[in-house]
Scaffold this motif. Sequence first.
Motif, PDB file in Angstrom:
ATOM      1  N   ARG A 116      46.376 -29.784 -35.762  1.00  0.00           N
ATOM      2  CA  ARG A 116      46.494 -31.231 -35.907  1.00  0.00           C
ATOM      3  C   ARG A 116      47.950 -31.548 -36.210  1.00  0.00           C
ATOM      4  O   ARG A 116      48.799 -30.667 -36.225  1.00  0.00           O
ATOM      5  CB  ARG A 116      45.555 -31.758 -36.993  1.00  0.00           C
ATOM      6  N   TRP A 131      44.862 -21.878 -47.207  1.00  0.00           N
ATOM      7  CA  TRP A 131      43.728 -22.676 -46.758  1.00  0.00           C
ATOM      8  C   TRP A 131      43.103 -23.402 -47.935  1.00  0.00           C
ATOM      9  O   TRP A 131      42.962 -22.828 -49.016  1.00  0.00           O
ATOM     10  CB  TRP A 131      42.687 -21.780 -46.091  1.00  0.00           C
ATOM     11  N   PHE A 162      41.454 -27.357 -44.347  1.00  0.00           N
ATOM     12  CA  PHE A 162      42.729 -27.387 -43.636  1.00  0.00           C
ATOM     13  C   PHE A 162      43.669 -26.369 -44.256  1.00  0.00           C
ATOM     14  O   PHE A 162      43.443 -25.875 -45.356  1.00  0.00           O
ATOM     15  CB  PHE A 162      43.345 -28.784 -43.679  1.00  0.00           C
ATOM     16  N   ARG A 166      43.239 -27.375 -38.847  1.00  0.00           N
ATOM     17  CA  ARG A 166      42.003 -27.927 -39.402  1.00  0.00           C
ATOM     18  C   ARG A 166      40.851 -26.987 -39.079  1.00  0.00           C
ATOM     19  O   ARG A 166      40.794 -26.414 -37.991  1.00  0.00           O
ATOM     20  CB  ARG A 166      41.692 -29.303 -38.817  1.00  0.00           C
ATOM     21  N   GLU A 183      34.874 -31.800 -40.319  1.00  0.00           N
ATOM     22  CA  GLU A 183      36.045 -31.127 -40.867  1.00  0.00           C
ATOM     23  C   GLU A 183      35.750 -30.674 -42.297  1.00  0.00           C
ATOM     24  O   GLU A 183      35.384 -31.479 -43.148  1.00  0.00           O
ATOM     25  CB  GLU A 183      37.252 -32.061 -40.863  1.00  0.00           C
TER      26      GLU A 183
END
Length: 153
Positions: free
Chosen positions: A98, A120, A113, A103, A110
């Motif tokens: 993104r 993460w 990220f 993501r 979602e």
Amino acid sequence: MTPRGEVTLIRERGPRIRPEDHADAVESWTVSLRDGGAALRVHRLVATPLLLRWRIRKGFEGEVDGDPFRLTGRSALRRSRRSVTYEGPTIDVRIVPRAFGLRLVERGEEVGFRSFSGEWELSDPTDHAVLTVCLFEWAGLEGLLRTPVLRDL
């Protein structure tokens, strides 16, 4: 350390059925939670980044908790067309680039990220999400999601 505990990676010699399997030195990778929970196994994976980028388009077969799944990846000039996908009857996880990072999308939603620092951030992740992120990082698939123009310079 992950939100689900420690994760282990076991690399073994993979099944070498075709001549290119011998030439590419394929391996079987097993990523599992230490507490004996979920396990993800990918067959005929190649560890060399250049070969991995070439062969991931065709995909790799694997098993997650005994159910089959397929690991595929796409690299393209357009960011919206780049992804690493884990698909099967019990797993549907996709890692996509993104605007300013990566993501993690699970079953269309979602769930996490990767920050600028490379860590993460997963809010209440499932076992499958944790295992796929670990395999993504250990296999070095991040290069697949970068623009080919800059990656190949």
